[in-house]
Design an enzyme around this catalytic site. Structure first.
Site, short mmCIF file in Angstrom:
data_model
loop_
_atom_site.label_atom_id
_atom_site.label_comp_id
_atom_site.label_asym_id
_atom_site.label_seq_id
_atom_site.Cartn_x
_atom_site.Cartn_y
_atom_site.Cartn_z
N LYS A 43 28.30 -76.72 -6.55
CA LYS A 43 27.63 -76.01 -5.70
C LYS A 43 27.39 -74.42 -6.11
CE LYS A 43 28.55 -74.80 -0.78
NZ LYS A 43 29.16 -75.16 0.37
N ARG A 92 36.17 -73.87 14.69
CA ARG A 92 34.99 -73.04 15.39
C ARG A 92 34.34 -74.09 16.52
NH1 ARG A 92 31.73 -71.34 10.29
NH2 ARG A 92 32.11 -73.63 10.26
N SER A 130 29.99 -68.39 6.68
CA SER A 130 29.56 -67.75 5.60
C SER A 130 28.02 -67.95 5.42
CB SER A 130 30.39 -68.17 4.21
OG SER A 130 31.62 -67.89 4.25
O1 PNS Z 1 34.62 -73.37 2.69
P1 PNS Z 1 34.78 -74.99 3.13
O2 PNS Z 1 33.15 -75.66 2.71
O3 PNS Z 1 35.13 -75.30 4.55
O4 PNS Z 1 35.77 -75.73 2.08
C1 PNS Z 1 35.80 -77.05 1.92
C2 PNS Z 1 37.17 -77.36 1.13
C3 PNS Z 1 36.82 -76.70 -0.29
C4 PNS Z 1 38.28 -77.12 1.61
C5 PNS Z 1 37.16 -78.99 0.72
O5 PNS Z 1 35.59 -79.18 0.23
C6 PNS Z 1 38.15 -79.37 -0.36
O6 PNS Z 1 39.15 -79.71 -0.15
N1 PNS Z 1 37.71 -79.89 -1.55
C7 PNS Z 1 38.39 -80.17 -2.61
C8 PNS Z 1 38.09 -81.64 -2.96
C9 PNS Z 1 39.09 -82.51 -2.38
O7 PNS Z 1 40.11 -82.64 -2.18
N2 PNS Z 1 38.28 -83.58 -1.55
C10 PNS Z 1 38.84 -84.90 -0.62
C11 PNS Z 1 39.06 -84.15 0.73
S1 PNS Z 1 37.42 -84.17 1.68
#
Ligand code: PNS
Length: 165
Positions: A43, A92, A130
């Protein structure tokens, strides 16, 4: 007495007042909070990791019980590494629910010891994110009141609206 640490993960690109509302609520329940920024090569972020860390630290400089860190890979593995079993997520509007539910269930499948805890954002930030804030800021929209002052300034700089601010 044991001190309870929770992890608040996300991209924080950039941190918003909605995130800050979750941080202050989480600190009412937990002794320490680790704000963990995912370094995701898939990303393309608007702000670099360093910029995001700086903005978070500035916004929370009066808080002593927080740490800002970055992580790669699975969140549950990071939580284990940081010796925490609590993941905080902000909720939210209803639109968040399905994604959060999916993520919480996947995290639970990956590691049953990690608990996801959802905190509600203050109603003022119910419909902000964001992404939508960046969209408005990219066209010169007034996003003051939705993000910390420094973030507002940095967004204006990124999008070239900084001259008269
Ligand atoms: O800012 P966001 O989009 O709400 O954050 C998302 C985040 C970073 C919390 C999520 O994508 C994440 O934990 N990614 C790490 C990879 C992971 O553990 N994936 C498995 C669970 S879906």
């Amino acid at each position: 007495m044991s001190h309870k640490t929770a992890i608040y993960p996300g991209f924080f690109d950039p941190i918003t007042n909605g995130h800050l509302s979750i941080v202050s609520r989480a600190l009412k329940v937990f002794d320490r909070l680790i704000i963990a920024i995912l370094k995701n090569p898939h990303k393309a972020p608007l702000f670099t990791i360093e910029e995001r860390i700086y903005m978070i630290k500035q916004a929370l400089k009066s808080e002593t019980n927080i740490e800002v860190d970055t992580f790669d890979g699975l969140l549950v593995d990071y939580a284990v590494k940081r010796k925490s079993n609590v993941v905080i997520r902000g909720l939210r509007a209803l639109s968040d629910f399905e994604y959060e539910f999916q993520m919480a269930l996947m995290n639970r499948k990956l590691n049953r010891n990690i608990q996801s805890i959802f905190l509600m954002t203050d109603y003022k930030w119910f419909y902000t994110s964001s992404t939508i804030i960046k969209e408005a800021a990219s066209f010169g929209g007034d996003i003051s009141g939705l993000v910390p002052k420094l973030v507002n300034q940095k967004l204006k700089e990124k999008f070239g609206y900084a001259k008269n601010s």
